[in-house]
Design a protein around this motif. Structure first.
Motif, PDB file in Angstrom:
ATOM      1  N   LEU A 371      21.350  57.550  93.931  1.00  0.00           N
ATOM      2  CA  LEU A 371      20.716  58.176  95.086  1.00  0.00           C
ATOM      3  C   LEU A 371      21.757  58.995  95.843  1.00  0.00           C
ATOM      4  O   LEU A 371      22.811  58.475  96.197  1.00  0.00           O
ATOM      5  CB  LEU A 371      20.132  57.080  95.980  1.00  0.00           C
ATOM      6  N   VAL A 374      20.252  65.181  99.575  1.00  0.00           N
ATOM      7  CA  VAL A 374      20.071  66.577  99.185  1.00  0.00           C
ATOM      8  C   VAL A 374      19.973  67.439 100.437  1.00  0.00           C
ATOM      9  O   VAL A 374      20.571  68.501 100.525  1.00  0.00           O
ATOM     10  CB  VAL A 374      18.800  66.749  98.322  1.00  0.00           C
ATOM     11  N   THR A 378      15.858  66.526 106.463  1.00  0.00           N
ATOM     12  CA  THR A 378      14.637  65.751 106.249  1.00  0.00           C
ATOM     13  C   THR A 378      14.929  64.370 105.648  1.00  0.00           C
ATOM     14  O   THR A 378      14.007  63.664 105.253  1.00  0.00           O
ATOM     15  CB  THR A 378      13.702  66.516 105.285  1.00  0.00           C
ATOM     16  N   LEU A 380      16.157  64.029 102.871  1.00  0.00           N
ATOM     17  CA  LEU A 380      15.701  64.205 101.493  1.00  0.00           C
ATOM     18  C   LEU A 380      16.782  63.703 100.532  1.00  0.00           C
ATOM     19  O   LEU A 380      17.941  64.078 100.661  1.00  0.00           O
ATOM     20  CB  LEU A 380      15.402  65.677 101.203  1.00  0.00           C
ATOM     21  N   THR A 382      17.721  62.635  96.269  1.00  0.00           N
ATOM     22  CA  THR A 382      17.324  62.643  94.871  1.00  0.00           C
ATOM     23  C   THR A 382      17.872  61.390  94.218  1.00  0.00           C
ATOM     24  O   THR A 382      18.790  60.752  94.727  1.00  0.00           O
ATOM     25  CB  THR A 382      17.811  63.911  94.136  1.00  0.00           C
ATOM     26  N   GLY A 383      17.301  61.027  93.086  1.00  0.00           N
ATOM     27  CA  GLY A 383      17.735  59.847  92.351  1.00  0.00           C
ATOM     28  C   GLY A 383      16.773  59.643  91.201  1.00  0.00           C
ATOM     29  O   GLY A 383      15.871  60.459  90.982  1.00  0.00           O
ATOM     30  N   LEU A 384      16.981  58.547  90.471  1.00  0.00           N
ATOM     31  CA  LEU A 384      16.142  58.299  89.298  1.00  0.00           C
ATOM     32  C   LEU A 384      15.620  56.868  89.296  1.00  0.00           C
ATOM     33  O   LEU A 384      16.226  55.977  89.875  1.00  0.00           O
ATOM     34  CB  LEU A 384      16.954  58.520  88.020  1.00  0.00           C
ATOM     35  N   ASN A 403      11.827  57.268  82.373  1.00  0.00           N
ATOM     36  CA  ASN A 403      12.297  57.364  83.757  1.00  0.00           C
ATOM     37  C   ASN A 403      12.120  58.768  84.316  1.00  0.00           C
ATOM     38  O   ASN A 403      12.121  59.751  83.587  1.00  0.00           O
ATOM     39  CB  ASN A 403      13.767  56.941  83.825  1.00  0.00           C
ATOM     40  N   ARG A 405      13.244  61.586  87.569  1.00  0.00           N
ATOM     41  CA  ARG A 405      14.021  61.961  88.747  1.00  0.00           C
ATOM     42  C   ARG A 405      13.042  62.297  89.853  1.00  0.00           C
ATOM     43  O   ARG A 405      11.994  62.883  89.608  1.00  0.00           O
ATOM     44  CB  ARG A 405      14.886  63.192  88.463  1.00  0.00           C
ATOM     45  N   ASN A 407      12.662  63.868  94.033  1.00  0.00           N
ATOM     46  CA  ASN A 407      13.242  64.496  95.216  1.00  0.00           C
ATOM     47  C   ASN A 407      12.260  64.201  96.336  1.00  0.00           C
ATOM     48  O   ASN A 407      11.170  64.770  96.386  1.00  0.00           O
ATOM     49  CB  ASN A 407      13.400  66.010  95.037  1.00  0.00           C
ATOM     50  N   TYR A 412       8.932  60.786 104.433  1.00  0.00           N
ATOM     51  CA  TYR A 412       7.638  61.182 103.845  1.00  0.00           C
ATOM     52  C   TYR A 412       6.972  59.969 103.211  1.00  0.00           C
ATOM     53  O   TYR A 412       5.761  59.763 103.318  1.00  0.00           O
ATOM     54  CB  TYR A 412       7.831  62.258 102.774  1.00  0.00           C
ATOM     55  N   ASN A 449       7.150  62.165  94.937  1.00  0.00           N
ATOM     56  CA  ASN A 449       7.447  63.426  94.256  1.00  0.00           C
ATOM     57  C   ASN A 449       8.456  63.281  93.109  1.00  0.00           C
ATOM     58  O   ASN A 449       9.656  63.382  93.311  1.00  0.00           O
ATOM     59  CB  ASN A 449       7.966  64.426  95.309  1.00  0.00           C
ATOM     60  N   THR A 451      10.202  64.918  90.003  1.00  0.00           N
ATOM     61  CA  THR A 451      10.412  66.332  89.684  1.00  0.00           C
ATOM     62  C   THR A 451      10.834  66.596  88.247  1.00  0.00           C
ATOM     63  O   THR A 451      10.764  67.728  87.785  1.00  0.00           O
ATOM     64  CB  THR A 451      11.460  66.954  90.621  1.00  0.00           C
ATOM     65  N   SER A 452      11.344  65.574  87.544  1.00  0.00           N
ATOM     66  CA  SER A 452      11.661  65.808  86.132  1.00  0.00           C
ATOM     67  C   SER A 452      11.762  64.487  85.397  1.00  0.00           C
ATOM     68  O   SER A 452      11.847  63.425  86.001  1.00  0.00           O
ATOM     69  CB  SER A 452      12.958  66.615  85.968  1.00  0.00           C
ATOM     70  N   LEU A 453      11.767  64.582  84.058  1.00  0.00           N
ATOM     71  CA  LEU A 453      11.861  63.400  83.198  1.00  0.00           C
ATOM     72  C   LEU A 453      13.304  63.158  82.810  1.00  0.00           C
ATOM     73  O   LEU A 453      14.093  64.090  82.696  1.00  0.00           O
ATOM     74  CB  LEU A 453      11.071  63.650  81.913  1.00  0.00           C
TER      75      LEU A 453
ATOM     76  N   SER B 397      25.518  68.305  96.561  1.00  0.00           N
ATOM     77  CA  SER B 397      24.760  67.118  96.188  1.00  0.00           C
ATOM     78  C   SER B 397      24.791  66.931  94.670  1.00  0.00           C
ATOM     79  O   SER B 397      24.773  67.906  93.917  1.00  0.00           O
ATOM     80  CB  SER B 397      23.323  67.318  96.668  1.00  0.00           C
ATOM     81  N   SER B 399      23.607  64.026  91.307  1.00  0.00           N
ATOM     82  CA  SER B 399      22.976  62.786  90.874  1.00  0.00           C
ATOM     83  C   SER B 399      22.727  62.887  89.385  1.00  0.00           C
ATOM     84  O   SER B 399      22.347  63.945  88.884  1.00  0.00           O
ATOM     85  CB  SER B 399      21.655  62.596  91.632  1.00  0.00           C
ATOM     86  N   ASN B 406      20.046  63.365  82.378  1.00  0.00           N
ATOM     87  CA  ASN B 406      19.358  64.181  83.384  1.00  0.00           C
ATOM     88  C   ASN B 406      20.180  64.232  84.650  1.00  0.00           C
ATOM     89  O   ASN B 406      20.426  63.208  85.285  1.00  0.00           O
ATOM     90  CB  ASN B 406      17.979  63.566  83.666  1.00  0.00           C
ATOM     91  N   GLN B 432      18.515  71.441  87.799  1.00  0.00           N
ATOM     92  CA  GLN B 432      18.263  70.216  87.048  1.00  0.00           C
ATOM     93  C   GLN B 432      18.552  70.521  85.588  1.00  0.00           C
ATOM     94  O   GLN B 432      18.203  71.586  85.093  1.00  0.00           O
ATOM     95  CB  GLN B 432      16.810  69.767  87.208  1.00  0.00           C
ATOM     96  N   ALA B 491      10.715  69.287 108.312  1.00  0.00           N
ATOM     97  CA  ALA B 491      10.746  67.914 108.839  1.00  0.00           C
ATOM     98  C   ALA B 491       9.471  67.635 109.624  1.00  0.00           C
ATOM     99  O   ALA B 491       8.896  68.541 110.211  1.00  0.00           O
ATOM    100  CB  ALA B 491      11.946  67.730 109.743  1.00  0.00           C
TER     101      ALA B 491
END
Lengths: 457, 491
Positions: A371, A374, A378, A380, A382-384, A403, A405, A407, A412, A449, A451-453, B397, B399, B406, B432, B491
């Motif tokens: 984690l 980003v 907010t 915000l 990202t992580g998996l 799994n 990813r 964002n 939220y 949300n 956003t990718s595999l 950033s 990850s 990925n 990504q 936000a």
């Protein structure tokens, strides 16, 4: 095994009287206008296991003293772990020399006079006395069933037993001692196509059942084999408590009043000021910190000697408090609100299984990984997902999935809340150490949300 | 020697001891004030033992004779306890004995010899220079210095004394929009931490650079939000170092490959070695990745690693194909078959490291660097050759998943490239990627004159998590058709 125990002393910590004597000795060398002493002592023990055997371990003991010297508005801090008279004297002299050389700090605050503290709780002899053979036994309660099942277990057991004390030249003194422990394991199938995780953290080893924890990871590893790909997008998710803890800690970590007032935080209000009094998440959400929470003890005093009481950060979705250090509180005409080493989020009574049963189509997440922030505007991140991600269809787990990813922001997430289960203490630190003492529920959330595999198992 | 004797007396077939004194100084400022000034010293020793093929480790800050003997016996007793679940006993690859070795980082000026007021004055003048730029609201600056005096001895007769320096000057400038609707920060990622002394701080020219960082922070407020899509990315070395760290250096750590870090740092897609060594194409023919602990001023440089091995330079990826992994003495034997096939001796590459006396040493990454291309191309040449792309400067950033497939990376500054020219600044950019596709999409590489040594302190691995410091050298590169997302939200 019993003959080994005699060689392995139980965790040592400095007692209250020893800390008082050490602080007095250090203060006796001081010539500054004000001097503050922080003392930390204790032992840490760990046992790592990998590929169904113990790979490494460690036992260490340390005691450190931190000396903060202040002349007028000039100050500096020197830390050392050499505690003999000559070393202490030279550390105090170094702190005083550096303080005199540093510029005046317009935000300098005087040391606090003596305070009244509630005694810190959270010491467990069962944890403090856990030695390498006992840790090896806990590891074997996981490795042996895993090996018998043809699976590969890897994991980590860490114990901490420590005491902390603060004293200053105005006569303030506080002392507290605590234990902490975490046990986590990742069990994988031999061919690497399945992986399951389980973990727990507590201050009291006697409350932990390594065998049960291992069984949960073994079960998840088996069920996660041959995951299928599901298209990334917005999904209803059921986050197990660990996954909730992974994200909710970022909200409390972003609650600095100063950053908010300065316009560089999610908690900044458009046009100036901060969001205290504003609703930011679902009205069922309350987030608080209580150092005497029996499921999540923390120290009852801060590093500068302020007593820490129960604090509500968010109440029924509305920001109730932000953290104020002593300077910012004075400048803004507020009471200081120190940060805390413990967090609790409100919840309901449902079990994770009941949340699953109520879900037409969704995704179950065991835990998150890597984690990283980003966008601080907010919160915000990202992580998996990792070590147990499953598709839910018509109220049942139907298959393991690859799994994702994501964002998204925990803000939220707590606005899209559907339902909450019963809160439990979780191991929310990615590194598997005890980390922040955090009690959170499993939750069901809309529109999370992804956003990718990821091809990672 | 007392520790080694006590450990052997308690049944250890092998033992080593590290005694270290770490001095750390840090100064943190914001705007016109010093927020923190601290000087830390920690002194202690750790004993590692091998009993019947199992490791034990114990450490203490109390260097009295009795405590040293107790800790050594404790390490041996712990190894004995750890044998309980033994499946595969540890066997160490042989290593030459260094009877008396000394080594010192190439530090010209010991940072602890420089007066504190000089350091403070430098940071505050840099802050002042940044604050003069209209629109820049906040500035943080810092200096961090380490001097580690480390003595190592093992039961085979090696004895080494090393003095290791690290220095890191840094700044962050934050701009806030006048209506409080946005804020943007610029970190000084074009200044990397290094294994040098105070001269590195002087070379960083903070006062001279501060106005540029401030201007860039202000420019970010009015930068154009990126349109999502596939772009050709031109990556500056100040950005690419982190991508190399995450997507190449971590997955080629041999303990990860064999599952030893599965519970935290993760495993690796570059596994099993039998299917990857000499076979797996990581990137194009011109991609060569070197592991070393030698580069001048790099964070990974040492004379001997934490098990007494003199490190060697080795190619992890050779002409785009996986060629080797990062190893310790325990791990080198695992690749015995490969080294025999290659006609090489089986030896550790010298990748054993512990963050302090109180932590056990294990396999950590050395400097892992992308070697420059044969044509001497520069950053500007890569941009000029690109029709529609984004140039990224500085790391942001980041990850990546637990097998290192990925990943998502941000940055500090993003520039739109159209027709071979930079046409403006973008914001909210992240890409990504899937590691093998990303590196195989590399079609241009800079030459030796554009090679630069990126660095990081916070490389985390192990349980308890230990922090390693490494450098990653690289030239700029270009990657075709990489997926870019927009990370901005309201936000």
């Amino acid at each position: 095994v019993s003959s080994l125990r005699s060689l392995v002393t139980a965790a040592r910590t400095l007692g209250r009287e020893e800390c008082e004597a050490l602080a007095k000795r250090a203060l006796s060398f001081a010539t500054a206008d004000e001097t503050r002493i922080n003392i930390n002592s204790g032992g840490r023990g760990n046992t790592r296991f990998a590929v169904n055997q113990i790979s490494t371990g460690g036992d260490n003991y340390d005691a450190t003293i931190s000396i903060r010297s202040t002349f007028g508005k000039r100050s500096s801090v020197v830390n050392t772990n050499k505690l003999d008279d000559a070393s202490l004297r030279s550390a105090v002299q170094l702190a005083e020399r550096l303080a005199k050389l540093s510029p005046e700090d317009p935000e300098a605050m005087p040391e606090l006079p003596p305070q009244t503290y509630t005694e810190s709780r959270g010491w467990s002899e069962a944890t403090a006395s856990l030695d390498p053979p006992a840790r090896a036994n806990a590891a074997r309660a996981i490795t042996e069933p895993a090996r018998a099942a043809g699976l590969v277990s890897t994991g980590y057991l860490e114990t901490q037993a420590g005491a902390t004390a603060i004293a200053n030249s105005k006569g303030l003194f506080a002392y507290g001692r605590q234990t902490a422990l975490s046990l986590t394991t990742t069990v994988r199938t031999a061919d690497g196509t399945g992986s399951g995780w389980a973990g727990a953290t507590t201050h009291d080893f006697s409350k932990l059942d390594p065998k049960d924890l291992g069984a949960r990871a073994i079960d998840k590893a088996r069920r996660s084999v041959n995951a299928v790909a599901v298209e990334p997008g917005r999904y209803t998710v059921i986050l197990e408590p660990t996954a909730v803890g992974n994200l909710v800690q970022f909200i409390t970590g972003a609650m600095s009043a100063r950053n908010a007032d300065e316009g560089r935080s999610f908690f900044s209000k458009a046009g100036g000021g901060n969001k205290i009094g504003m609703k930011v998440v679902d009205e069922r959400v309350t987030i608080s910190s209580d150092p005497l929470d029996p499921e999540a003890y923390a120290n009852t005093f801060s590093g500068d000697g302020q007593p820490i009481a129960k604090t509500t950060w968010i109440e029924n979705g509305v920001v109730k408090n932000l953290s104020y250090d002593r300077f910012w509180a004075q400048k803004q005409g507020k009471q200081p609100v120190p940060t805390s080493g413990t967090v609790r989020m409100s919840g309901g009574t449902a079990t994770t299984e009941e949340l699953i049963a109520s879900t037409e189509r969704g995704i179950l997440v065991t835990r998150f990984w890597y984690l990283r922030p980003v966008d601080p505007r907010t919160i915000l991140y990202t992580g998996l997902t990792r070590d147990g991600t499953f598709l839910i269809e018509r109220g049942r787990i139907t298959r393991p999935i690859k799994n994702f990813r994501f964002n998204d922001s925990p803000i939220y997430m707590l606005n899209n809340l559907d339902a909450m289960g019963r809160p439990v203490r979780v191991s929310a630190s990615e590194a598997g150490g005890p980390g922040l003492a955090i009690v959170v529920p499993p939750i069901k959330v809309r529109d999370f949300n992804f956003t990718s595999l990821s091809d990672a198992v | 020697m007392l520790a080694l004797d006590a450990a052997r007396g308690a049944g250890a077939q092998y033992a080593d001891v590290r005694i270290s004194r770490n001095r750390v100084q840090s100064i943190n400022t914001r705007e016109r004030r010093v927020q923190g000034l601290s000087d830390n010293e920690t002194f202690g020793f750790g004993v590692r033992t091998l009993v019947g093929g199992a490791w034990g480790f114990a450490a203490s800050s109390d260097l009295t004779r009795d405590e040293v003997a107790r800790v050594a016996r404790q390490a041996a007793a712990q190894a004995q306890a750890n044998r309980a679940a033994l499946v595969r006993p540890v066997v160490l690859a042989s290593a030459p004995v260094t009877k008396e070795g000394t080594w010192r980082s190439p530090a010209k000026i010991d940072p602890f010899d420089i007066a504190i007021e000089e350091k403070v004055a430098l940071l505050l003048s840099a802050n002042e220079a940044a604050l003069k730029v209209p629109g820049s609201r906040f500035v943080n600056s810092a200096m961090f210095f380490l001097r580690e005096e480390k003595t190592y001895a093992n039961s085979e007769g090696s004895f080494t004394v090393q003095t290791i320096y690290r220095a890191s000057p840094s700044m962050t400038v934050t701009a806030v929009s006048s209506d409080f609707s946005d804020f943007q920060a610029r970190q000084s990622t074009d200044i990397a931490p290094m294994g040098r002394g105070y001269e590195h701080v002087l070379d960083a020219k903070l006062v001279e650079n501060a106005p540029r960082w401030a201007e860039e922070a202000v420019q970010k407020l009015s930068a154009k939000p990126v349109d999502v899509g596939r772009y050709d990315l031109v990556l500056h070395p100040s950005h690419l170092g982190l991508t190399i760290h995450e997507s190449i250096a971590h997955p080629t750590e041999l303990d990860r490959v064999y599952g030893y870090e599965a519970n935290y740092a993760g495993t690796s897609f570059v596994a099993p070695p039998e299917e990857k060594l000499g076979k797996f194409r990581y990137g194009p023919e011109f991609m060569n990745i070197q592991g070393d602990r030698m580069q001048d001023g790099s964070l990974g440089a040492v004379g001997w690693d934490d098990e007494g091995v003199q490190p060697e330079t080795f190619l992890i990826i050779k002409n785009g194909i996986v060629n080797d992994y990062q190893t310790t003495r325990e791990q080198a034997n695992w690749l015995d078959w490969w080294y025999k096939q290659q006609g090489k001796a089986t030896r550790s590459h010298g990748c054993s490291y512990a963050q302090s006396w109180s932590d056990v040493q294990f396999q950590r990454m050395p400097n892992v660097s992308l070697l420059p291309g044969e044509q001497n191309l520069k950053w500007e040449d890569l941009i000029a050759a690109t029709d529609r792309g984004i140039a990224i400067v500085g790391d942001g950033s980041f990850s990546i998943d637990q097998q290192r497939y990925n990943a998502q990376f941000g940055g500090q500054l993003f520039y739109e490239i159209r027709g071979g020219k930079i046409t403006g600044m973008l914001k909210d950019v992240a890409y990504q990627m899937r590691t093998p596709e990303f590196w195989n999409a590399m079609d241009m590489i800079g030459g030796k004159d554009s090679y630069w040594l990126w660095g990081a302190f916070g490389d985390a691995k192990g349980q308890p998590s230990q922090s390693n410091a490494v450098s990653h050298g690289c030239p700029p590169t270009r990657h075709r058709g990489i997926n870019v997302i927009n990370t901005g939200r309201k936000a």
